[in-house]
Design a protein around this motif. Structure first.
Motif: not given
Length: 336
Positions: A197-204, A225-231
């Motif tokens: 997004g516009m925050d200049r970051t890519i989140i995996i 099982l479980g929500p998405a987590e940032v890796v």
């Protein structure tokens, strides 16, 4: 493409969805307004039931559960009375975004009345409808979990909504971005999703473990099982990011945006990009990998209407730059 290499296209701000074959001929026209009008007409006759149940949450909950399980008939079975349609809108049928869901042979359409509608491609039937608070500007499909990810692209809402296709209910909201979300891309081989997004970051995102079961409530042999987590968080762009694309052949994630650059990322080492694709003179708005002669190449489009084709045959061992093999001006026509 839908099937056999067909192309799916929507007229921006209009209510028509068209399917084109490889020869460029239109093989099917889908009138969203006509189909939605018929579905809403059928649903209107049942809406007084929902109003009566508004004051009884327990009864209403049972009714909605029955609707989702398929015990209701007509429009209630296909849409569900809990998804009310915003009737007061200057153009409620204008198409904003289209997503083809290959596993289900369905098309999800985002319209200007902030609704998401799911349609069976072959039967032209409404499979479900979701009413959102904001118009959803973009959509992506997570094939590992059979979820649809949507985002508004509005400066007032940075979150990503994750919807379950089977129930058309919100699974969870992801609120990690600190500015407007602009793109989401599935990384199916790794069971991950990428957002930018516009925050200049890519989140995996690791979308959670998938446990296969013949008794799955989703009806596709798996239980989440479980929500998405940032890796992983990638931060090398100097300005906002507009586009993402995953290369299946080279296992690289490409990102492009308002710094006029396209960066390539190796998911096993996201410290720095392994490729820098330079040459655009305007923000990069579209990235699309494609195969030609068995070789996967990358097409990138700038805001100025210039398309560039990149050869990715050289295996990157360290960060270096590539120049495009072909440049097309989509505005003036011809090869630059």
């Amino acid at each position: 493409g839908i099937r056999h290499g067909s192309l799916l296209a929507a007229e921006t701000g209009r209510a028509f969805l068209r399917v084109f074959n490889r020869a460029g001929a239109c093989t099917k026209t889908f009138d969203v307004q006509q189909h939605m009008s018929q579905a809403l007409k059928a649903e209107k006759s049942h809406r007084h039931v929902a109003k009566k149940m508004a004051g009884a949450p327990a009864v209403r909950s049972q009714f909605l559960s029955a609707a989702h399980s398929g015990n209701e008939h007509g429009a209630r079975k296909s849409a569900g009375i809990q998804h009310e349609v915003a009737s007061e809108h200057k153009n409620p049928w204008g198409i904003v975004s289209v997503l083809y869901i290959s596993d289900h042979n369905q098309v999800c359409i985002s319209t200007e009345n902030a609704a998401l509608t799911f349609w069976d491609v072959e039967m032209d039937t409404l499979k479900g409808r979701i009413q959102c608070d904001l118009v959803q500007a973009g959509m992506a499909y997570d094939p590992s979990h059979h979820d649809v990810w949507t985002w508004s692209g509005e400066s007032s809402d940075y979150a990503i909504n994750v919807w379950m296709i089977a129930t058309k209910l919100l699974k969870y909201r992801l609120d990690m971005h600190t500015d407007t979300t602009m793109a989401v891309e599935p990384i199916a081989e790794l069971h991950m999703m990428a957002s930018a997004g516009m925050d200049r970051t890519i989140i995996i995102w690791d979308c959670g473990v998938v446990e296969h079961s013949p008794h799955s409530p989703h009806g596709h042999g798996h239980i989440d099982l479980g929500p998405a987590e940032v890796v992983g968080v990638l931060r090398k762009h100097r300005r906002g990011i507009k586009a993402l694309a995953w290369s299946k052949q080279h296992h690289l994630l490409f990102s492009g945006g308002f710094d006029y650059q396209v960066l390539a990322w190796d998911m096993h080492n996201t410290t720095v990009p392994v490729l820098v694709l330079e040459g655009h003179r305007s923000p990069v708005t579209v990235l699309t990998p494609f195969l030609t002669g068995g070789e996967e190449r990358l097409a990138s489009v700038g805001e100025d209407g210039v398309l560039r084709i990149w050869s990715l045959s050289q295996s990157p061992s360290a960060s270096h730059s590539l120049m495009p093999t072909q440049t097309l001006n989509l505005v003036r026509g011809g090869v630059a």
